[in-house]
Scaffold this motif. Sequence first.
Motif, PDB file in Angstrom:
ATOM      1  N   ALA A   1      -4.543   5.497  -4.320  1.00 20.79           N
ATOM      2  CA  ALA A   1      -3.108   5.363  -4.078  1.00 20.79           C
ATOM      3  C   ALA A   1      -2.348   6.494  -4.795  1.00 20.79           C
ATOM      4  CB  ALA A   1      -2.614   4.003  -4.531  1.00 20.79           C
ATOM      5  N   PHE A   2      -2.705   6.730  -6.058  1.00 27.46           N
ATOM      6  CA  PHE A   2      -2.041   7.817  -6.801  1.00 27.46           C
ATOM      7  C   PHE A   2      -2.324   9.159  -6.148  1.00 27.46           C
ATOM      8  CE2 PHE A   2      -1.688   4.980 -10.599  1.00 27.46           C
ATOM      9  CZ  PHE A   2      -0.327   5.160 -10.796  1.00 27.46           C
ATOM     10  N   ALA A   3      -3.572   9.396  -5.762  1.00 26.21           N
ATOM     11  CA  ALA A   3      -3.937  10.681  -5.181  1.00 26.21           C
ATOM     12  C   ALA A   3      -3.238  10.899  -3.839  1.00 26.21           C
ATOM     13  CB  ALA A   3      -5.458  10.758  -5.006  1.00 26.21           C
ATOM     14  N   MET A   4      -2.863   9.783  -3.182  1.00 24.03           N
ATOM     15  CA  MET A   4      -2.154   9.908  -1.907  1.00 24.03           C
ATOM     16  C   MET A   4      -0.652  10.053  -2.134  1.00 24.03           C
ATOM     17  SD  MET A   4      -4.358   7.010   0.037  1.00 24.03           S
ATOM     18  CE  MET A   4      -3.400   6.854   1.528  1.00 24.03           C
ATOM     19  N   GLY A   5      -0.262  10.199  -3.401  1.00 24.76           N
ATOM     20  CA  GLY A   5       1.133  10.455  -3.712  1.00 24.76           C
ATOM     21  C   GLY A   5       1.967   9.194  -3.878  1.00 24.76           C
ATOM     22  N   GLU A   6       1.314   8.049  -3.932  1.00 27.43           N
ATOM     23  CA  GLU A   6       2.065   6.793  -4.107  1.00 27.43           C
ATOM     24  C   GLU A   6       2.056   6.380  -5.578  1.00 27.43           C
ATOM     25  OE1 GLU A   6       3.436   5.235  -1.549  1.00 27.43           O
ATOM     26  OE2 GLU A   6       2.504   6.265   0.153  1.00 27.43           O
ATOM     27  N   ASP A   7       2.862   5.393  -5.917  1.00 27.70           N
ATOM     28  CA  ASP A   7       2.809   4.822  -7.268  1.00 27.70           C
ATOM     29  C   ASP A   7       2.525   3.323  -7.165  1.00 27.70           C
ATOM     30  OD1 ASP A   7       2.998   3.950  -9.801  1.00 27.70           O
ATOM     31  OD2 ASP A   7       4.959   4.848 -10.235  1.00 27.70           O
ATOM     32  N   PRO A   8       1.278   2.921  -7.188  1.00 24.03           N
ATOM     33  CA  PRO A   8       0.935   1.500  -7.003  1.00 24.03           C
ATOM     34  C   PRO A   8       1.484   0.620  -8.125  1.00 24.03           C
ATOM     35  CG  PRO A   8      -0.987   2.758  -7.662  1.00 24.03           C
ATOM     36  CD  PRO A   8       0.083   3.747  -7.394  1.00 24.03           C
ATOM     37  N   PHE A   9       1.549   1.171  -9.356  1.00 25.53           N
ATOM     38  CA  PHE A   9       2.016   0.342 -10.481  1.00 25.53           C
ATOM     39  C   PHE A   9       3.465  -0.071 -10.273  1.00 25.53           C
ATOM     40  CE2 PHE A   9      -1.245   2.608 -13.402  1.00 25.53           C
ATOM     41  CZ  PHE A   9      -2.262   1.858 -12.843  1.00 25.53           C
ATOM     42  N   ALA A  10       4.229   0.829  -9.680  1.00 27.65           N
ATOM     43  CA  ALA A  10       5.637   0.516  -9.432  1.00 27.65           C
ATOM     44  C   ALA A  10       5.770  -0.584  -8.388  1.00 27.65           C
ATOM     45  CB  ALA A  10       6.368   1.765  -8.967  1.00 27.65           C
ATOM     46  N   ALA A  11       4.759  -0.692  -7.523  1.00 30.19           N
ATOM     47  CA  ALA A  11       4.825  -1.686  -6.447  1.00 30.19           C
ATOM     48  C   ALA A  11       4.217  -3.033  -6.852  1.00 30.19           C
ATOM     49  CB  ALA A  11       4.108  -1.149  -5.208  1.00 30.19           C
ATOM     50  N   TYR A  12       3.692  -3.118  -8.086  1.00 28.96           N
ATOM     51  CA  TYR A  12       3.025  -4.339  -8.555  1.00 28.96           C
ATOM     52  C   TYR A  12       3.853  -5.596  -8.316  1.00 28.96           C
ATOM     53  CZ  TYR A  12      -1.304  -3.085 -11.087  1.00 28.96           C
ATOM     54  OH  TYR A  12      -2.578  -2.733 -11.415  1.00 28.96           O
ATOM     55  N   SER A  13       5.142  -5.504  -8.606  1.00 28.88           N
ATOM     56  CA  SER A  13       5.961  -6.722  -8.594  1.00 28.88           C
ATOM     57  C   SER A  13       6.412  -7.101  -7.182  1.00 28.88           C
ATOM     58  CB  SER A  13       7.181  -6.518  -9.494  1.00 28.88           C
ATOM     59  OG  SER A  13       7.790  -5.298  -9.094  1.00 28.88           O
ATOM     60  N   ASP A  14       6.271  -6.167  -6.231  1.00 26.91           N
ATOM     61  CA  ASP A  14       6.757  -6.419  -4.877  1.00 26.91           C
ATOM     62  C   ASP A  14       5.572  -6.618  -3.935  1.00 26.91           C
ATOM     63  OD1 ASP A  14       7.778  -6.380  -2.354  1.00 26.91           O
ATOM     64  OD2 ASP A  14       9.200  -4.746  -2.747  1.00 26.91           O
ATOM     65  N   VAL A  15       5.281  -7.879  -3.652  1.00 26.87           N
ATOM     66  CA  VAL A  15       4.065  -8.199  -2.906  1.00 26.87           C
ATOM     67  C   VAL A  15       4.033  -7.491  -1.551  1.00 26.87           C
ATOM     68  CG1 VAL A  15       2.802 -10.063  -1.747  1.00 26.87           C
ATOM     69  CG2 VAL A  15       3.709 -10.411  -4.045  1.00 26.87           C
ATOM     70  N   GLU A  16       5.184  -7.491  -0.877  1.00 33.70           N
ATOM     71  CA  GLU A  16       5.221  -6.906   0.461  1.00 33.70           C
ATOM     72  C   GLU A  16       4.934  -5.406   0.426  1.00 33.70           C
ATOM     73  OE1 GLU A  16       8.603  -6.960   3.734  1.00 33.70           O
ATOM     74  OE2 GLU A  16       8.314  -8.896   2.716  1.00 33.70           O
ATOM     75  N   LYS A  17       5.596  -4.768  -0.517  1.00 36.46           N
ATOM     76  CA  LYS A  17       5.448  -3.317  -0.657  1.00 36.46           C
ATOM     77  C   LYS A  17       4.002  -2.983  -1.044  1.00 36.46           C
ATOM     78  CE  LYS A  17       7.793   0.551  -2.860  1.00 36.46           C
ATOM     79  NZ  LYS A  17       8.537   0.897  -4.065  1.00 36.46           N
ATOM     80  N   TYR A  18       3.479  -3.791  -1.958  1.00 30.86           N
ATOM     81  CA  TYR A  18       2.119  -3.536  -2.437  1.00 30.86           C
ATOM     82  C   TYR A  18       1.116  -3.710  -1.294  1.00 30.86           C
ATOM     83  CZ  TYR A  18      -1.711  -3.261  -5.778  1.00 30.86           C
ATOM     84  OH  TYR A  18      -2.835  -2.861  -6.465  1.00 30.86           O
ATOM     85  N   THR A  19       1.327  -4.753  -0.475  1.00 31.22           N
ATOM     86  CA  THR A  19       0.432  -4.991   0.655  1.00 31.22           C
ATOM     87  C   THR A  19       0.448  -3.794   1.605  1.00 31.22           C
ATOM     88  OG1 THR A  19       1.080  -7.297   0.475  1.00 31.22           O
ATOM     89  CG2 THR A  19      -0.166  -6.683   2.435  1.00 31.22           C
ATOM     90  N   GLU A  20       1.640  -3.298   1.864  1.00 33.29           N
ATOM     91  CA  GLU A  20       1.794  -2.154   2.775  1.00 33.29           C
ATOM     92  C   GLU A  20       1.078  -0.926   2.213  1.00 33.29           C
ATOM     93  OE1 GLU A  20       5.437   0.609   4.147  1.00 33.29           O
ATOM     94  OE2 GLU A  20       5.934  -1.482   3.679  1.00 33.29           O
ATOM     95  N   LEU A  21       1.279  -0.711   0.911  1.00 30.78           N
ATOM     96  CA  LEU A  21       0.638   0.411   0.227  1.00 30.78           C
ATOM     97  C   LEU A  21      -0.884   0.297   0.325  1.00 30.78           C
ATOM     98  CD1 LEU A  21       0.827   2.849  -1.638  1.00 30.78           C
ATOM     99  CD2 LEU A  21       1.078   1.285  -3.557  1.00 30.78           C
ATOM    100  N   MET A  22      -1.355  -0.926   0.091  1.00 30.48           N
ATOM    101  CA  MET A  22      -2.806  -1.135   0.097  1.00 30.48           C
ATOM    102  C   MET A  22      -3.390  -0.908   1.490  1.00 30.48           C
ATOM    103  SD  MET A  22      -4.336  -1.586  -2.655  1.00 30.48           S
ATOM    104  CE  MET A  22      -3.366  -0.755  -3.892  1.00 30.48           C
ATOM    105  N   SER A  23      -2.612  -1.221   2.548  1.00 31.90           N
ATOM    106  CA  SER A  23      -3.197  -1.004   3.874  1.00 31.90           C
ATOM    107  C   SER A  23      -3.309   0.494   4.170  1.00 31.90           C
ATOM    108  CB  SER A  23      -2.434  -1.756   4.969  1.00 31.90           C
ATOM    109  OG  SER A  23      -1.078  -1.704   4.715  1.00 31.90           O
ATOM    110  N   LYS A  24      -2.436   1.294   3.574  1.00 32.73           N
ATOM    111  CA  LYS A  24      -2.575   2.750   3.710  1.00 32.73           C
ATOM    112  C   LYS A  24      -3.867   3.211   3.028  1.00 32.73           C
ATOM    113  CE  LYS A  24       2.257   4.106   3.668  1.00 32.73           C
ATOM    114  NZ  LYS A  24       3.239   4.648   2.733  1.00 32.73           N
ATOM    115  N   VAL A  25      -4.066   2.679   1.806  1.00 31.37           N
ATOM    116  CA  VAL A  25      -5.278   3.038   1.062  1.00 31.37           C
ATOM    117  C   VAL A  25      -6.521   2.596   1.845  1.00 31.37           C
ATOM    118  CG1 VAL A  25      -6.562   2.662  -1.070  1.00 31.37           C
ATOM    119  CG2 VAL A  25      -4.081   2.915  -1.145  1.00 31.37           C
ATOM    120  N   GLU A  26      -6.406   1.398   2.441  1.00 32.64           N
ATOM    121  CA  GLU A  26      -7.525   0.876   3.226  1.00 32.64           C
ATOM    122  C   GLU A  26      -7.893   1.851   4.348  1.00 32.64           C
ATOM    123  OE1 GLU A  26      -6.865  -3.044   4.864  1.00 32.64           O
ATOM    124  OE2 GLU A  26      -8.196  -2.607   6.538  1.00 32.64           O
ATOM    125  N   ALA A  27      -6.864   2.327   5.065  1.00 29.31           N
ATOM    126  CA  ALA A  27      -7.120   3.246   6.171  1.00 29.31           C
ATOM    127  C   ALA A  27      -7.821   4.499   5.666  1.00 29.31           C
ATOM    128  CB  ALA A  27      -5.811   3.603   6.854  1.00 29.31           C
TER     129      ALA A  27
END
Lengths: 286, 357, 370
Positions: free
Chosen positions: B177-203
Amino acid sequence: MKAQSRLFFYLLLTPFFLWLLLLVILPHIDMLGIALREQTAPRQYAFSFSNFSEFFKEPLYWRTFLRTAIMSIVATALTLLIAFPVSYYIAKMLRGRSKSLLFLLCLIPFWVSELVRTYGWMILLRETGVISNALQWLGLVSGPVELLYNDAAIMVGLVYTSMLFMVVPLVTVLESLSDDIIEASYDLGGNMWTTMKNIVIPHAMPGIVSGCIIVFMMTLGNYLTPNLLGGKDSLWFTEQIYTQFITRFNWELGSAFGILLLLLSSLIVWLGLKLTKQTLTSTMAS
Amino acid sequence: MKNFKLKKLLLSSLVGAALFSSALSAEELRLLTWGGYAPDDVIELFKKETGIDVKVTKSNNEDMISKLRATGGSGFDLVQPSQDRVTGAQENYDIYKPMDLSKIKAESFIASMLEATKTNTTLNGDVYSVPHIWGTSGLVVNTAAAKDVKDYTDLCSADLSGKVSYRLKRPTLIGFAFAMGEDPFAAYSDVEKYTELMSKVEAKLVECKPVVKTYWTGGDALLNLLRSGEVTASMAWDTGGWKLNKENKDITFVAPTSGALGWIDTFTLPRKTKNEEAAYKWINFVMQPEIAAQITASAGNFTASEGADAFADDVLKAQFQASFPKEALDNVKWYPPVPAGLEAIEGKVLDRVKAAK
Amino acid sequence: MTSTLIDLETRHVNKHYGDFTAVNNVSLKIEKGSFFSILGPSGCGKTTLLRMIAGFDEPDSGDILIQGDSMLGVPPNKRPANMVFQHLALFPMMSVAENVAYGLKQRKVQAAEITKRVNNALESVDLGDSGNKRISQLSGGQKQRIAIARCLVLEPKLLLLDEPLGALDLKLREHMKVELKQMQSRVGTTFIYITHDQSEALVMSNNIAVMNKGSFEQVGSPSDLYYHPETAFTAGFVGDANQWQASVSHIENGVCTAKVSDGLTLTGHINPNDALQTGDLVDVFVRPEAIKIIADHTSQNDQQSNQVDCIVIDLLFNGANSTALLKETISNKELHVALPQTGEYSGLQKGQTITIAWNPEQTHCFKVVS
């Protein structure tokens, strides 16, 4: 006198019943209880079927489930196919010392733990491993070959681990088949195939079924072998259960999976018994 | 003659029994920790000073939580989970006990680290942990064979096909996530945002899957793969890289350009600890600089002990400085506490990556 | 005129297991339709010989021919001979009818034809209604008959029987002896029957080969073997006999006089095959029923030139086969003497001293081969 002997009988049975109750029945009831609840808030749980519906909604779970079942059946069939000639050879062709020697050879892999056995296969199959090097040395391949991390490697490991549990019941049941009966079949005009089909296999059926049940259960419940030998695509249902319990802290889903695995194995064993017209008692007696 | 032998036998068995029973009655500290965190020589010294035996059980984060959850927090007197895994587990399963900070010698800790850990492990006003050992995870690379690997996403390069290995665990998700230019730690508290971020990482991970040789599960297995050259680029802990570096100069730990992931393993009390006093004694004992240096030598990572650097091994210090120039050290992403429930989202992502063809 | 068909011929058949010679140079011819027994003690090689005929073992040298065709290299399932095993070897996993049908199925006979022939075979052994039974539901005698029917339904040229009566109780065994003999003469198939029980062989056979240590001692009809044994082994093995060892003192006209010990001299027929000289050791045999008891030991009888005094040790009552166990007073040898239940000897008492006598004609002397 009679009352006394009855008391003695119950005393003898007590450890068994305690074992059954405390270590088999109660944990399963507890597991079912956990499987039928869902976490609603931290430290809050409610009754729910959501874990089971989750299993059917998520293709990954039931695909893994099916894959595990099918691979276990294939592994059992392969084990039977390899173990049967070996057992026949041990039981019917060999006498005396060479017989015990070969039997011992089947036993030797079990002197070390499953982990060590599996690592043994990894040493053989890996890219820098024994087989790859031997093939290069013989000039059969030009570069290193990776034989590890695929379904075939899992199969090899599972069959290897299961061999003894198939060989023992088969040897026992084949030894109980008198040589006379095999000779009588030849004498009446039978050849090797008809004798196998009409005489040896029907006689060995209880042993075949009990061996298959043991091997199937062991394979289905195996965790180490598929995990270590399987590649990046290897999926095994017990691994999924482990993951739910240990890394996801999701005991509820893990328990539901456990219950489903129990149902699956019971169903397949029941089907196997029906198809071969054996009963569990006749099979276990062999 | 025979009689004498018999007497000797009786005597020795009596002595043996006495020793055995004294061992049973001796004070004991049951420690659930990571491999290398409680080396035998340190245990020996501790016993000499306090008379307390330390019984070590080796474990990892998930295993520690699972064990304590199963027993409701009993069976051990002191545990060492990472600081990001304390509050979430406590909130869900109630397995830890707040620390009495007055029993801790605060001056033996690097102040900033102690404060950070206290903040990160506070739940409902109670502090649950103090720091012990810290380190990072990033890339372990054979620089001769894969010199272009500078960041997590470089592990997807087709040139490395069949030579790459990483774990299917949460650090991989965070790192990518970090290497893709995102900040996963910032999204920790927002479940929806985190889920979206994780699906990018998944892809991304699914796309990278063909390059991967195997997803490693055990640290030793990975080190073997790197040693034999079967794997040339991997994602792993810094200590693994430095260990291999001693054997082969080409292999070393590389801090990724998007930042190494920093973790701190703590001292935390299980809810039903039976020997709290011994636990505090152990904490204060191992935080002394000389002892801390001994543990660094065994574990391969540095401790939160103030002044222990002076006693640390020079080779390790050199390796650390080579892997972490000033800006790399500043760029380390320290894991914040994992909110309860994130594991479920990550778990599904990992499952789907594993199942993808 | 001598156009009798030979169903089985063996020519100089040998079989060795390591140093052990199981079958030693055995040659024989068996006529079509005969009941031929091979009689010998256990370990004499008779089972090995039978297994070579069936095809389970191959001879080391020699030839085996069935109706003139060499069977060397022909596997058991291709030989026109079927075997009834010692323990019958019925297939427990099949019904009675399936057992009988097994051989026909192997030959790919049409299903309807199989049913017909199986029914006929079961009828012929009086088990027409037992086709659907399991093997375990049959009695010992019924199993016997199924084992034979299972072979005969294939119409073999030879039926080999490996001591099949051994496992039966005495009464059933006696019954089956007669039944087997009658069955053989009814179906006309050549039976080759091996046994260690001389009474089975004597009752059933047209011809018997007496086998010992891998070789045939004598081949002949039951009465030939009984009354004209050609070797000491045959004389001792076939029927009961009393036996002495003695040293030849006089030879005349095929009759010899031999001394057992001081005061005991016996006279008997010399085996025509033995070139006997004075001073040679001989085995002297006499059958229990050839001996006559002369209750009053003072009376003399010239016909019975062999005469000894004995003490009655025991009286063994067994109906028509009753015997007296005697101890001969000079050499202390125990003798069996038949006691015909005619009332003549009812006064005999234990401990009584009596004189017994028998005819040299019924006394056989064989040179001891050292």
